[in-house]
Design an enzyme around this catalytic site. Structure first.
Site, mmCIF file in Angstrom:
data_model
loop_
_atom_site.group_PDB
_atom_site.id
_atom_site.type_symbol
_atom_site.label_atom_id
_atom_site.label_comp_id
_atom_site.label_asym_id
_atom_site.label_seq_id
_atom_site.Cartn_x
_atom_site.Cartn_y
_atom_site.Cartn_z
ATOM 1 C CE LYS A 1 -0.698 0.298 4.971
ATOM 2 N NZ LYS A 1 -1.340 -0.382 6.078
ATOM 3 N NE ARG B 1 -5.621 0.514 11.651
ATOM 4 C CZ ARG B 1 -4.713 0.364 10.691
ATOM 5 N NH1 ARG B 1 -3.855 1.338 10.421
ATOM 6 N NH2 ARG B 1 -4.657 -0.753 10.007
HETATM 7 C C1 LIG Z 1 -0.498 -1.305 6.551
HETATM 8 C C2 LIG Z 1 -0.925 -2.504 7.218
HETATM 9 C C3 LIG Z 1 0.018 -3.518 7.470
HETATM 10 C C4 LIG Z 1 1.481 -3.399 7.134
HETATM 11 O O1 LIG Z 1 2.134 -2.579 8.074
HETATM 12 P P1 LIG Z 1 3.721 -2.320 8.020
HETATM 13 O O2 LIG Z 1 3.987 -1.575 9.275
HETATM 14 O O3 LIG Z 1 3.980 -1.526 6.811
HETATM 15 O O4 LIG Z 1 4.374 -3.641 8.002
HETATM 16 C C5 LIG Z 1 -0.448 -4.665 8.077
HETATM 17 N N1 LIG Z 1 -1.751 -4.807 8.417
HETATM 18 C C6 LIG Z 1 -2.676 -3.850 8.198
HETATM 19 C C7 LIG Z 1 -4.078 -4.070 8.602
HETATM 20 C C8 LIG Z 1 -2.291 -2.663 7.594
HETATM 21 O O5 LIG Z 1 -3.204 -1.709 7.384
#
Ligand SMILES: *Cc1c(COP(=O)(O)O)cnc(C)c1O
Length: 602
Positions: A36, A131
């Site tokens: 992302k 969250r």
């Molecule tokens: C963005 C995201 C991740 C990845 O997080 P990083 O810190 O970039 O490894 C994992 N799980 C969810 C739900 C996310 O939104």
């Protein structure tokens, strides 16, 4: 370089992925690669897959479509909990989603039933970060209800930490997650395939051997992109922190005092700045600002350079102590933190430039293929040899011949009675992998009517619109496809161009930008992260009662392609018979593409 650029070293992304995947595998954990922060950039996803990633995670449907359009076919999970209003889209484009709301899962179930699919769901448990997630007290009831939804398969349980509340993954909260997974299995008499223990902030716990055995998946973005875990922000051993570099250009370099002169008020962002007097300093301004990137998250790559501040379009740097000589026009690079990378990748002002290394070198060898009555080695005059090319052939235009030729670094010149573009593309994909495509033609060749003439659906066929078993988009990402010289396109073709992120330059664009700029942009787009470019040229692009490209423009276009050194295969269609009026101009264009100038200079 014109605007700011983020270069993406795909080999480093691949190696970072490999390091993380191997590390996790040793601990019984599968890695979901999270794209992302790059907005679902297909070349990055591909590098992750080459590094051993078998499933991807994305937060936005637009990004998932972007990945799918480029032929990425591994399972993709939607990370952001889906909105009630988008259930149908979620089921259409993703295999699995993270969820915490029963009404949403009900909608997903209904959509799945309607579409004749089963949608996988990972239930999210909130372990205190506040969250997304179901509160532990409510989990068992929710899980029970999910099992009643016919279109849904409860695939696993997951949690997300260190995002809002900054709550760290610990042996305790991970054990809670594992316990709940076991409880669901026992009380509801099902088995959960996945227990997903968080993001890059969970890696540290794994390395300390404290991750419970039941946790068998992590969703990793930052550690792969930026080479660090995020519980404590430590560099991750064996990974590179500089796969992504932001580069901007110095647009002013002057000696100025370090304290503003005159009565001071507020800066451009309403803050009252404070300054320390360090005397006269050599200062530079870079063509990047707050509109493009989060300035606070940048660190200069060159030692001795420091950031002074920024406004929306200017970044001010002190270059007095720079270890590298910097002058007007010099490029200054920065590594980025997660926020800066996200902003930069999202900004349409910042060009993204994937870099692929280890590409077969292009040789000055042209191999004629196809049954063209026009082109033969003797037809190419001495000039080609003067340009240093050898011309061989003609050989029959079979896929094997083309593959072999390209593997050796020679350039197949494909010309024949039929348009052989699809054959050429398939061969180039097999020989070289990721490739770009430039079509110089008066129409996009993207018609979706199966009865359309063959030469109006060359690209739509190649992208699998008719027969999904013929689809070269895995090697030719639509994002590396450029159309030049368009002067007629139907509505559906325009829609495909937009939906698939294909770059198209119409005659209007060429009038406005000029062919030089159009070619510069085209080569950059087609060449980005690819092993080379396939050029397909159709003679009908020229003139057409003054509506098409002029002969001069076409020559310049060909020369610029030649100078880029990117062309690895060329086909030509609309070939006229020898002796016909336009025949000699066709010959001259062909020479231009191999580097002939009007005056031979050295
Ligand atoms: C963005 C995201 C991740 C990845 O997080 P990083 O810190 O970039 O490894 C994992 N799980 C969810 C739900 C996310 O939104």
């Amino acid at each position: 370089m014109s605007g700011p650029v983020i270069t993406v070293d795909l080999e480093k992304v691949e190696e970072n992925s490999r390091v993380i995947v191997n590390f996790c595998r040793e601990h019984g954990i599968a890695v979901m690669g999270v794209t992302k922060v790059t907005c679902g950039m297909p070349s990055v996803a591909r590098a992750m897959i080459s590094g051993g990633i078998r499933q991807l995670g994305e937060s936005r449907i637009e990004n998932i479509k972007r990945l799918r359009n480029s032929g990425i076919d591994v399972p993709i999970t939607l990370l952001r909990i889906p909105p009630l209003s988008a259930a149908r889209e979620v089921v259409m484009y993703t295999d699995c989603s993270l969820n915490s709301e029963l009404p949403v899962m009900s909608e997903l179930s209904a959509a799945a039933e309607e579409l004749g699919k089963i949608h996988d769901v990972i239930l999210m448990l909130d372990l205190g970060d506040l969250r997304e997630g179901i509160w532990p007290d409510d989990l068992m009831t929710a899980a029970r209800k999910v099992l009643e939804l016919p279109g849904i398969h409860l695939r696993g349980l997951g949690t997300n930490l260190t995002c809002y509340g900054g709550v760290l993954p610990t042996q305790e909260n991970m054990k809670t997650l594992a316990l709940f997974a076991n409880r669901i299995e026992e009380e509801l008499n099902i088995s959960l395939e996945i227990v997903s223990g968080g993001n890059s902030s969970s890696l540290d716990l794994v390395s300390r051997g404290q991750m419970p055995k039941r946790i068998n998946q992590l969703r990793i973005g930052e550690a792969i992109m930026l080479g660090r875990e995020t519980a404590f922000g430590k560099r991750w051993p064996g990974t590179s922190p500089d796969a992504f570099i932001l580069k901007a250009e110095l647009i002013e370099v002057k000696e100025k005092p370090s304290v503003p002169k005159g009565k001071t008020g507020m800066d451009a962002f309403g803050k009252k700045p404070v300054f320390t007097d360090r005397g006269l300093r050599k200062r530079g301004i870079l063509n990047i600002g707050r509109e493009d990137v989060a300035i606070e998250g940048l660190a200069p790559v060159i030692q001795g350079v420091s950031i002074l501040g920024a406004s929306s379009d200017h970044l001010l740097v002190d270059i007095t102590d720079s270890k590298k000589e910097l002058k007007l026009g010099s490029e200054v690079g920065f590594v980025m933190d997660y926020g800066a990378l996200l902003a930069g990748m999202t900004s349409s002002y910042v060009i993204k430039e994937p870099i692929l290394r280890g590409v077969v070198k292009q040789q000055k060898r042209i191999v004629l293929t196809g049954d063209s009555p026009v082109f033969s080695p003797s037809f190419f005059p001495e000039d080609m040899r003067m340009l240093g090319y050898s011309v061989e052939g003609p050989l029959p235009a079979t896929e094997d011949t083309l593959i072999e030729t390209m593997k050796q670094g020679a350039i197949p010149f494909v010309a024949g009675r039929d348009r052989l573009t699809l054959l050429g593309m398939k061969a180039m994909g097999s020989a070289l992998g990721q490739s770009g495509f430039i079509l110089i033609d008066s129409h996009p060749s993207l018609m979706s009517d199966p009865d359309a003439p063959e030469d109006r659906k060359v690209l739509s066929s190649a992208l699998g619109l008719f027969d999904p078993s013929i689809n070269v988009s895995t090697e030719f990402s639509p994002e590396n496809i450029v159309l030049i010289g368009i002067r007629e396109a139907d509505r559906e073709e325009s829609e495909i161009i937009r939906r698939m992120n294909i770059t198209a330059f119409t005659m209007e664009d060429i009038d406005f930008l000029g062919i030089r700029e159009v070619m510069h942009r085209s080569l950059r787009t087609a060449g980005a992260g690819t092993a080379g470019v396939y050029l397909s040229f159709c003679q009908n692009v020229i003139d057409g009662n003054g509506e098409g490209l002029t002969t001069r423009e076409l020559h310049l276009a060909m020369e610029l392609i030649s100078r880029s050194g990117l062309m690895r295969c060329m086909d030509i269609s609309g070939c006229l018979k020898r002796g016909q009026k336009d025949f000699s101009s066709l010959l001259h264009f062909t020479e231009s593409v191999f580097g002939k100038r009007i005056l031979i200079k050295d």
